[in-house]
Design an enzyme around this catalytic site. Structure first.
Site, PDB file in Angstrom:
ATOM      1  CB  CYS A  25      36.848  37.160  40.210  1.00 29.70           C
ATOM      2  SG  CYS A  25      36.325  36.152  41.610  1.00 29.70           S
ATOM      3  CG  HIS A  31      33.504  42.289  38.757  1.00 27.66           C
ATOM      4  ND1 HIS A  31      34.001  41.232  38.031  1.00 27.66           N
ATOM      5  CD2 HIS A  31      33.589  41.929  40.060  1.00 27.66           C
ATOM      6  CE1 HIS A  31      34.380  40.271  38.860  1.00 27.66           C
ATOM      7  NE2 HIS A  31      34.136  40.675  40.095  1.00 27.66           N
ATOM      8  CD  GLU A  38      31.533  47.120  38.533  1.00 27.97           C
ATOM      9  OE1 GLU A  38      31.980  47.062  37.375  1.00 27.97           O
ATOM     10  OE2 GLU A  38      30.948  46.157  39.082  1.00 27.97           O
ATOM     11  CE  LYS A  73      31.168  38.483  37.378  1.00 25.15           C
ATOM     12  NZ  LYS A  73      31.615  39.604  36.519  1.00 25.15           N
ATOM     13  CG  HIS A  90      31.578  35.518  39.680  1.00 27.32           C
ATOM     14  ND1 HIS A  90      32.638  35.439  38.804  1.00 27.32           N
ATOM     15  CD2 HIS A  90      31.969  36.401  40.646  1.00 27.32           C
ATOM     16  CE1 HIS A  90      33.613  36.228  39.215  1.00 27.32           C
ATOM     17  NE2 HIS A  90      33.224  36.833  40.323  1.00 27.32           N
ATOM     18  CG  PHE A 116      37.680  36.987  46.829  1.00 25.98           C
ATOM     19  CD1 PHE A 116      36.702  37.965  46.739  1.00 25.98           C
ATOM     20  CD2 PHE A 116      37.325  35.756  47.356  1.00 25.98           C
ATOM     21  CE1 PHE A 116      35.401  37.738  47.157  1.00 25.98           C
ATOM     22  CE2 PHE A 116      36.023  35.505  47.794  1.00 25.98           C
ATOM     23  CZ  PHE A 116      35.063  36.497  47.685  1.00 25.98           C
TER      24      PHE A 116
END
Length: 425
Positions: free
Chosen positions: A170, A310, A321, A342, A347, A405
């Site tokens: 990502c 993010h 985060e 997002k 996403h 990931f």
């Protein structure tokens, strides 16, 4: 020391932007949707998801490849490559970049993808199973790789410098922009077309992400499903799209009279080396990436005016985060807006870092920060997550976070060059 270690790094600026997203297929329509708080998340419409546990996504809408490329080109391409080429065309058009023979050798393309030609691969597999080998397109083998979009953009533009599709899950779009900037900084290229493109809203990807409990299951309320930094969040929403920027060496942009949109001032990349899907519990990698990005920009945490987070709406990412932002910015974290776009776009996987950098750059240019939708009960009440409504805010420096990931982390920092733009325009 070698010569390249002693000479100063060249400055990198942004001169063009392009997006294809679930909330707009031009930069202006995308930005207006962000500021208006318009969600692009809905029930999946392009195929039948009725038997799946997750039936929502953020699909690209009203996209016509014929507006960007001939049918003989689009028919060989996965939607992700179509989106990437279209966004690149928009970015190059805004940059008013004209490719000479000399410039072609000094121009490269870095366009990231994580899942590659997902729709094409799924459809072809089904055809092979149902109809046999004769149903497989002769274009499939050459165009089904993750590098397809980068190759298509390079061929269209005639760019003969380095081209690649870097995959860091990502974080891929942000990684491609950061690594592309390094090529300019070290004098390898003068111009880079960089970003990410993805079309992962496929039957296989939705089923797979649902199986690992990554996706929100609010099928009855799609626009409420993505809830970054809200205590009731239950997973991310898969989306599709592309984001591309034109990066140039500063003096090169000045010489050709380009309109400079801002400076890509900092980039930091790390790996958690901890878990296949979970971030490091102490946010070691994310904090380090943010600090490296600030250091490379010659900035301190207190210089940052806005963070495009993010913010995936998953339990672990959002809490980690917030911990990382608190760890790097201290009390300054409560003095600046932190929002996740997002909540509107979903996403976009590899495209998300590039699209969100463009959102951060627009915040710098327009002194407005987009909101976080559905953040009604924030997990950290002292942080301004810009709940629900955009806020006017003086933004000279913005940070954009991207985490993936496998523990991939990429952080970009952009800053205003308003005082220098009149000279460059």
């Amino acid at each position: 020391m070698r010569a390249h270690e002693t000479r100063p790094l060249r400055r990198v600026v942004v001169t063009g932007t392009g997006v294809i997203t679930p909330i707009g297929n031009t930069v202006e329509s995308f930005w207006q949707s962000l500021i208006d708080g318009r969600s692009g998340i809905s029930a999946i419409e392009s195929w039948d998801a009725s038997d799946l546990p997750v039936r929502i996504g953020a699909e690209v809408k009203d996209f016509d490849p014929a507006a960007y490329m001939p049918h003989k080109v689009s028919r060989r391409m996965d939607p992700s490559a179509q989106y990437g080429l279209a966004a690149a065309m928009e970015a190059v058009r805004e940059a008013k970049l004209e490719m000479s023979d000399d410039l072609a050798a000094r121009t490269g393309v870095y366009l990231g993808s994580s899942v590659g030609a997902a729709q094409m691969t799924y459809d072809t597999t089904v055809k092979l199973h149902e109809r046999g080998a004769r149903a497989v397109s002769p274009f499939f083998f050459a165009t089904s790789g993750s590098e397809s979009a980068a190759g298509e953009v390079a061929m269209w533009l005639g760019a003969r410098g380095p081209s690649s599709s870097l995959s860091t899950a990502c974080a891929s779009g942000a990684t491609c922009i950061g690594e592309a900037a390094r090529l300019i900084q070290f004098g390898v290229t003068d111009v880079m077309i960089a970003g990410g493109a993805e079309a992962p809203v496929t039957r296989l990807n939705i089923a797979g992400a649902a199986a690992c409990q990554a996706l929100s299951r609010r099928n009855d309320d799609p626009s409420l499903a993505c809830r970054p930094f809200d205590r009731e969040r239950d997973g991310f929403v898969m989306g599709a799209g592309a984001g591309v920027v034109v990066l140039e060496e500063y003096e090169h942009a000045l010489r050709r009279g380009a309109h400079i949109l801002g400076e890509l001032a900092g980039y930091g990349a790390t790996t958690d080396a901890y878990h296949l899907t979970a971030p490091h519990p102490d946010a070691l990698g994310t904090k380090t990436a943010m600090r490296i990005a600030l250091e490379s920009a010659g900035l301190q945490p207190q210089d940052v005016d806005y963070i495009n987070a993010h913010g995936t709406s998953t339990q672990l990412n959002d809490s980690t985060e917030v911990s990382a932002i608190r760890g790097v910015f201290g009390e300054h974290a409560t003095r600046i807006p932190v929002s996740s776009t997002k909540s509107m776009t979903g996403h976009l996987i590899s495209a998300t870092g590039a699209v969100e950098l463009i959102a951060a750059l627009l915040a710098v240019r327009r002194d407005v920060v987009p909101p976080t939708l559905n953040c009604n009960d924030p997990l950290d009440p002292d942080i301004n997550f810009v709940p629900g409504v955009a806020q006017e805010w003086e933004v000279d420096v913005a940070m954009s976070n991207s985490f993936g990931f496998g523990g991939h982390n990429a952080v970009l920092v952009v800053r205003s060059l308003k005082e220098e733009e009149s000279y460059a325009a």
